[in-house]
Write a protein that holds these residues in place. Structure first.
Motif: not given
Length: 553
Positions: A19-21, A56-63, A218-224, A228-230
């Motif tokens: 997640d940004a920041g 960092g975080k992904v969907a408020d989870k520590n990664v 798909a080779d797309d940052v948002t899609a990947l 990952l979030t799911a």
């Protein structure tokens, strides 16, 4: 593609996923922790050794994102890069053990072992496998294979052990690359110039349909990032290495003497139903098996003459409270011709996993777990088209994961090495041991790849390869240089590898008992870093990286 993930470098990929920041890099380029083994070979090192760590975080989870740079040495794993990955996974494990959820994510863009640091790469990859198995008790460990390199070699075994594997259609996953199979088994086995054959066999369209990968995005940052979030929120887990009966049942249906194409294999895979498989303990017979150092020592240590089981290449027996396991050749093995010389193939990996899983289940309620002793004489993994089509890396991963689980459950796992210990065969059968004993015999080969294949992959002559081994012990093929890495519990002088005499067997039995006592309260692989040889020289770069990651975590 405007928003392509594949076209990003390792650092950009890692920061694109969090997640940004929230991203913070650990042991980055400015720390300048380079491999000490490349410049002596005239190779320019990278300041981050080709691995980027970002918390960092992904969907408020520590990664923690572990991103491998495929453009540096083909994403190969050496001592420093491997230690960086292992240290990050171990810190994540400590947090999870203390109630702080951290989800590890590994971006795989790697050819496996960095051949310029060969045996360091094998050690590191086995240590990655150990950490992934330990972490999966708490959280899923997610893998992304975007392309362009894909996930090959020992890191394909890592991919199989991971909880869930997200790919793009630009990726490939396999143990042995087509060039290596062609080198080892001939162009008729796998033509490395046939690009359609390669993609139809190893590409992710085929791999997802046959359980080797789980999802194509798909080779797309948002899609990947969405995928990952799911995977994190749903705690996705494929249990790939726990389907031993399924794959043994599948092998029962394949005739390895006949051609098998990807479409036919997909149909077999879809229609397969798991049936229980029991691997019988070895018994004495009147028929001698194909001679090998591993067989001779297994029979001498167990007292079982002409040992045979219902899998001709896997021997196991419980004697005096210890379970012994060996992988042996069978010159008459017409069912699986690529393992006639003792290689570890599909059947061997899954059969060994079945044996180890049985031992763990039988001892589950016992306070004292029985030791598992591996007799190691494996010239390599099997090199074959059908092996790659069916996912030989899953077979080897099943064996490696079973040994890791056994050790983590409290079983001392001891390797005795009277023969060769090479490549994926060693990762599957040997390198998950908490103690390793080897004979000081110059006929023993211990390495990541044959000289011919290593020369081809690194674009060197065999003479140039042999010259490099004089400067980098990890590249050497002999057991004496291997000892310098600090991986061995004991190197035994004065016993020839082909001489399991009563006196020699008694000496080895005594050393095995000492190793068991030494490992009794140790469920880790830390001995490799903490013994005097490792501290003084063998793993100094490893220890420095482990400390740096711990300090910055």
């Amino acid at each position: 593609m405007k928003n392509s993930f594949v076209e990003l470098n390792a650092r950009q990929r890692a920061f694109a996923l969090v997640d940004a920041g929230t991203g913070r890099e650990l042991v980055g380029a400015l720390d300048y922790m380079i491999s000490p083994h490349l410049m002596p070979q005239g190779i320019v090192p990278e300041s981050d050794d080709g691995v980027v760590l970002v918390k960092g975080k992904v969907a408020d989870k520590n990664v923690v994102i572990i991103s491998i740079e495929g453009k540096f040495q083909g994403g190969g794993i050496g001592e420093v890069s491997g230690a960086k990955i292992v240290a990050a996974l171990e810190q994540a494990l400590h947090d999870n053990e203390n109630g702080i959820e951290v989800y590890p994510v590994i971006i795989l863009d790697t050819g496996g072992v960095r051949l310029q640091e060969a045996n360091y790469g094998l050690l590191s990859i086995s240590e990655i496998h150990n950490m992934v198995v330990a972490l999966k008790k708490y959280v899923p460990v997610i893998g992304l294979v975007p392309g362009k390199v894909g996930s090959f070699g020992g890191m394909s075994i890592t991919a199989a052990i991971l909880s869930y594997l997200i790919t793009t259609n630009r990726a490939r996953v396999a143990l042995n690359g087509p060039e290596v199979i062609e080198q080892e088994a001939g162009v008729r086995e796998f033509d490395s110039s046939d690009k359609d054959l390669i993609w139809n066999t190893l590409g992710t369209q085929q791999r997802v349909q046959t359980g080797i990968a789980d999802e194509i995005v798909a080779d797309d940052v948002t899609a990947l990032k969405d995928a990952l979030t799911a995977a994190i929120l749903e705690k996705k887990e494929a249990h790939r290495t726990e389907k031993v009966d399924f794959f043994l049942s599948l092998l029962d249906k394949v005739d390895f003497s006949k051609p098998l194409n990807p479409q036919e294999y997909r149909k077999l895979y879809r229609e397969n139903v798991a049936q229980p498989h029991q691997i019988a303990e070895a018994r004495s017979t009147d028929q001698a098996g194909t001679p090998s150092r591993g067989r001779a020592w297994f029979e001498a240590l167990t007292g079982i003459k002409n040992a045979q089981t219902n899998v001709s290449t896997v021997l196991d027996a419980t004697v005096d409270g210890k379970t012994y396991i060996a992988i042996v050749p069978d010159a008459n093995n017409n069912l699986f011709p690529r393992v006639k010389n003792g290689e570890v193939g599909l059947k061997e990996g899954f059969a060994v996993a079945a044996v180890v899983n049985r031992v763990v289940a039988e001892d589950a309620d016992k306070a004292e777990k029985r030791p598992i002793v591996l007799v190691v004489d494996v010239p390599s993994q099997a090199y074959g088209y059908k092996e790659e089509l069916m996912g030989i890396h899953i077979a080897l991963a099943s064996s490696a994961a079973a040994y890791a689980k056994a050790r983590q459950a409290g079983h001392p796992v001891i390797s005795f090495i009277p023969g060769d210990a090479v490549s994926g065969g060693f990762l599957a059968h040997g390198l998950q041991s908490n103690r390793m004993i080897a004979l000081a015999d110059e006929s023993i080969t211990i390495q990541a790849m044959s000289k011919a294949s290593a020369a081809r992959i690194t674009q060197r002559t065999i003479a140039e390869l042999e010259e490099a081994t004089k400067h980098v012990p990890a590249m050497a093929y002999d057991i004496f240089n291997y000892q310098k890495l600090g991986a061995l519990y004991k190197l035994v002088e004065g016993i020839a590898s082909n001489d399991p005499s009563p006196a020699n067997v008694a000496q080895i039995e005594k050393l095995i008992d000492e190793a068991i006592t030494s490992a009794q309260d140790d469920r880790t692989l830390h001995f490799r870093y903490e013994n005097p040889v490792a501290k003084a020289s063998g793993r100094k770069a490893t220890l420095a990286m482990r400390q740096a990651v711990a300090d910055q975590w």
